[in-house]
Design an enzyme around this catalytic site. Structure first.
Site, mmCIF file in Angstrom:
data_model
loop_
_atom_site.group_PDB
_atom_site.id
_atom_site.type_symbol
_atom_site.label_atom_id
_atom_site.label_comp_id
_atom_site.label_asym_id
_atom_site.label_seq_id
_atom_site.Cartn_x
_atom_site.Cartn_y
_atom_site.Cartn_z
ATOM 1 N N HIS A 1 -3.955 3.928 7.248
ATOM 2 C CA HIS A 1 -2.816 3.502 6.424
ATOM 3 C C HIS A 1 -1.508 4.016 7.025
ATOM 4 C CE1 HIS A 1 -5.529 2.414 3.054
ATOM 5 N NE2 HIS A 1 -6.275 3.352 3.606
ATOM 6 N N ASP A 58 0.806 -1.221 0.000
ATOM 7 C CA ASP A 58 0.000 0.000 0.000
ATOM 8 C C ASP A 58 0.845 1.279 0.000
ATOM 9 O OD1 ASP A 58 -1.927 1.917 0.671
ATOM 10 O OD2 ASP A 58 -2.087 1.253 2.764
HETATM 11 ZN ZN LIG Z 1 -7.835 0.087 0.952
HETATM 12 ZN ZN LIG Z 2 -8.948 -0.629 4.188
#
Ligand SMILES: [Zn+2]
Ligand SMILES: [Zn+2]
Length: 661
Positions: free
Chosen positions: A470, A295
């Site tokens: 995140h 990510d």
């Molecule tokens: Zn995501």
């Molecule tokens: Zn997510």
């Protein structure tokens, strides 16, 4: 008798199907039949994939039925008849067919969504005779795709190799990872699906919205499960995210493992992960990681991401301090936080009202999964909120992004039927503003301010009331160091973010030749016995699949482009009745315009348009026998488009309709 247009503007109707005419005031209005698209329905007509397009047509140049003036430099409206679109798809499909299967010992990775964007994540991994797919997300419409419900990744590559797809593995139940599952699964042959319990329950809930599709073959795995997808052995590990039970994936290959953690951040204080997290990641010390795919959402943010525990503490402090009624709006996806807020309210003897469909659904699923256990009577219907003293009730609502129809927006603009905001309420916006929503959020705050409430938002609050799900740069660095991969593919982010992620990985010691920055559809291969990584020249089709009402397809460019054009310059319909023997106009043509000019105030322009129609028809039909309506239509479209552009500097879509008597 009547000549019905063979190709209506968006080719939605079979030829011969009639328009319905309806009187509106003095203007005759054309109404399309209200049924959903016929040729692009749930099972869109498959283009014929012959390389020679001409052989499939009925020998006639297809007439698109609408025209738009192109100026010399702009060429704003590219030629987009159905034939051109078919040609394009033919080309792509043929290309795919030309891509040979991976050679023995070659590992192929194809990001099909989530590169070049944030959303609709999906990655395919192909080894030998087996393909596994990780996630199948969705993305909401953008300004470029008006009227579209949402977008899912392009599955063409997988559809062509359906019999090799062994498994769909879902990292976690957020919509950018599961939103496309129902439609994608039915296109790729319904392979078994694996995820943890909460995600599987979320998926089943979503699948209920598609009763016409076959049920999911979902299997619950846990972090110590091992599964086989064909010959591929797959293991899991737990990661921290705003969605509980998020799953990292380890795919074993002869040269080491392919690791993808899904969305993650660290549950750290001062850069030190918790004991649980250390335990979860400990196996990497001995794992030979061939490839990391991870990510890039927050790759531009320095430091560590704020741990969620600080937000829980900040919210608890606020909930205790505030004396009046509290309304909290957070992302329905911030599941851990939503459960915590209920727990805090409950401990303070407050009732909690939940409002907003996604919020309620998510909490119901958590209750079903046994991870959310409010006491009986804590949760009350939102219409009962007024029955309790202000300090005895907390309301949780969707709509912190200013979404037009979400609960908080409706309450703010007084269109909420069951709940009203009162002066003295405190509203906590426990979320960041998603880029693009700034104005909507500003309107929301303005509307709220008119009620005499106190607004506490992420940027202005002294307490922590929101944290991202995140990892920031330091979380990402920690993961790179911990997994010490040989190769790296940054995924989940806009192209510039993926490039930034690559630069960071290089600054942490990776060599450039061991990193590939993908686009959607890149076909990346690890070759030479796991010694080399590179992208093939060919690409898998990656055009977005748009879900528009009942239709799904990548063939809707024409429709979307028309919507954009209609929104910009409107449409102009002219209906001319022509004598099929003499080729003369039988009466003054009818003219309808929408979103272009106000007809009543432009009588002179209309007069001139009528003259041009008359002249065009006369010129075209001179000596013509029999009358060729298609060529008259083309000439009318061209002449009128050109004239309207000269007079108004606008390029409406011009639709000539000819009736023959
Ligand atoms: Zn995501
Ligand atoms: Zn997510």
């Amino acid at each position: 008798m009547n000549e019905i247009p063979k190709n209506t503007p968006d080719h939605k109707f079979k030829s011969g199907q009639r328009f319905n005419y309806r009187k509106r005031g003095n203007i005759r209005v054309l109404h399309k039949p209200t049924q959903p698209s016929v040729t692009r329905g749930v099972n869109p007509v498959k283009p014929n994939y012959s390389t020679n397009n001409k052989t499939q047509t009925n020998n006639k140049k297809p007439s698109r039925g609408s025209y738009q003036y192109n100026n010399a430099k702009g060429n704003r409206r590219p030629k987009v008849d159905n034939q051109v679109v078919q040609t394009k798809i033919t080309y792509q499909k043929d290309k795919v067919n030309l891509i040979p299967p991976p050679e023995k010992g070659v590992i192929r990775i194809i990001p099909l969504g989530g590169a070049e964007e944030i959303g609709k994540n999906m990655t395919a991994i192909e080894i030998g005779n087996d393909i596994i797919v990780v996630d199948a997300g969705m993305q909401f419409k953008t300004e470029d795709t008006p009227g579209i419900d949402y977008i899912i990744p392009n599955t063409t590559y997988l559809e062509e190799r359906k019999d090799k797809v062994r498994a769909m593995i879902i990292t976690h139940g957020h919509l950018d990872h599961i939103g496309g599952v129902p439609l994608v699964m039915s296109r790729i042959g319904n392979p078994p699906l694996y995820s943890r319990n909460l995600s599987v329950l979320m998926l089943k809930k979503r699948q209920e919205e598609f009763p016409h599709l076959p049920p999911l073959k979902a299997e619950v795995v846990e972090i110590n499960s091992v599964i086989y997808a064909g010959d591929i052995r797959i293991r899991f590990f737990g990661v921290t995210h705003t969605f509980p039970d998020s799953l990292g994936i380890v795919i074993e290959t002869p040269y080491g493992s392919i690791v993808t953690p899904g969305d993650y951040k660290l549950d750290q204080i001062n850069g030190i992960p918790t004991k649980d997290e250390e335990k979860e990641y400990a196996f990497f010390d001995k794992e030979k990681v061939l490839l990391l795919m991870t990510d890039s959402t927050n790759v531009e943010n320095e430091g560590f991401a704020l741990p969620e525990i600080y937000v829980h503490q900040g919210l608890e402090k606020l909930i205790k301090q505030v004396s009046g009624r509290i309304i909290i709006s957070a992302f329905a996806s911030s599941i851990t936080r939503l459960m915590k807020i209920v727990e805090i309210a409950e401990s303070l003897g407050k009732k909690v009202a939940l409002d907003g469909r996604s919020l309620k659904t998510n909490m119901e699923v958590c209750e079903q999964a046994g991870i959310f256990k409010p006491k009986k009577g804590t949760i009350i219907p939102v219409e009962d909120a007024d029955k309790y003293p202000p300090n005895k009730v907390l309301v949780m609502m969707t709509g912190a992004q200013g979404e037009e129809f979400a609960a908080l927006s409706r309450a703010a603009n007084k269109t909420h039927k069951k709940f009203s905001i009162r002066s003295g309420d405190t509203i906590i916006l426990s979320s960041s503003i998603v880029p693009g929503n700034e104005i909507a959020v500003q309107h929301l705050k303005d509307n709220l301010s008119r009620h005499g409430v106190r607004i506490i938002s992420y940027r202005t609050s002294e307490e922590y009331i929101h944290a991202t799900g995140h990892g920031n740069q330091e979380d990402i660095k920690w993961l790179h160091k911990k997994t010490h991969p040989k190769f790296f593919i940054p995924i989940h982010g806009w192209h510039s973010m993926l490039v930034k992620h690559k630069e960071l990985a290089m600054s942490w010691g990776m060599s450039e030749s061991n990193i590939v920055v993908p686009d959607n559809g890149s076909i990346i291969e690890i070759t030479n016995n796991g010694e080399k990584i590179s992208a093939r020249k060919e690409r898998a089709p990656s055009g977005p699949m748009m879900v528009d009402g009942f239709s799904v397809g990548d063939e809707q460019d024409v429709v979307i482009r028309d919507r954009v054009m209609l929104a910009q310059d409107g449409m102009f319909v002219l209906i001319a009745t022509i004598d099929s023997i003499s080729g003369k106009l039988r009466k003054s043509p009818d003219i309808i315009s929408r979103g272009f000019i106000y007809l009543k105030e432009n009588q002179e322009l209309l007069h001139q348009v009528r003259l041009i129609i008359k002249k065009t028809v006369e010129d075209e039909t001179q000596g013509m026998n029999p009358i060729n309506f298609d060529s008259i239509k083309t000439a009318l479209g061209d002449n009128i488009s050109k004239f309207l552009f000269q007079k108004t500097a606008k390029r409406p879509i011009v639709i000539p309709v000819l009736l023959s008597i």
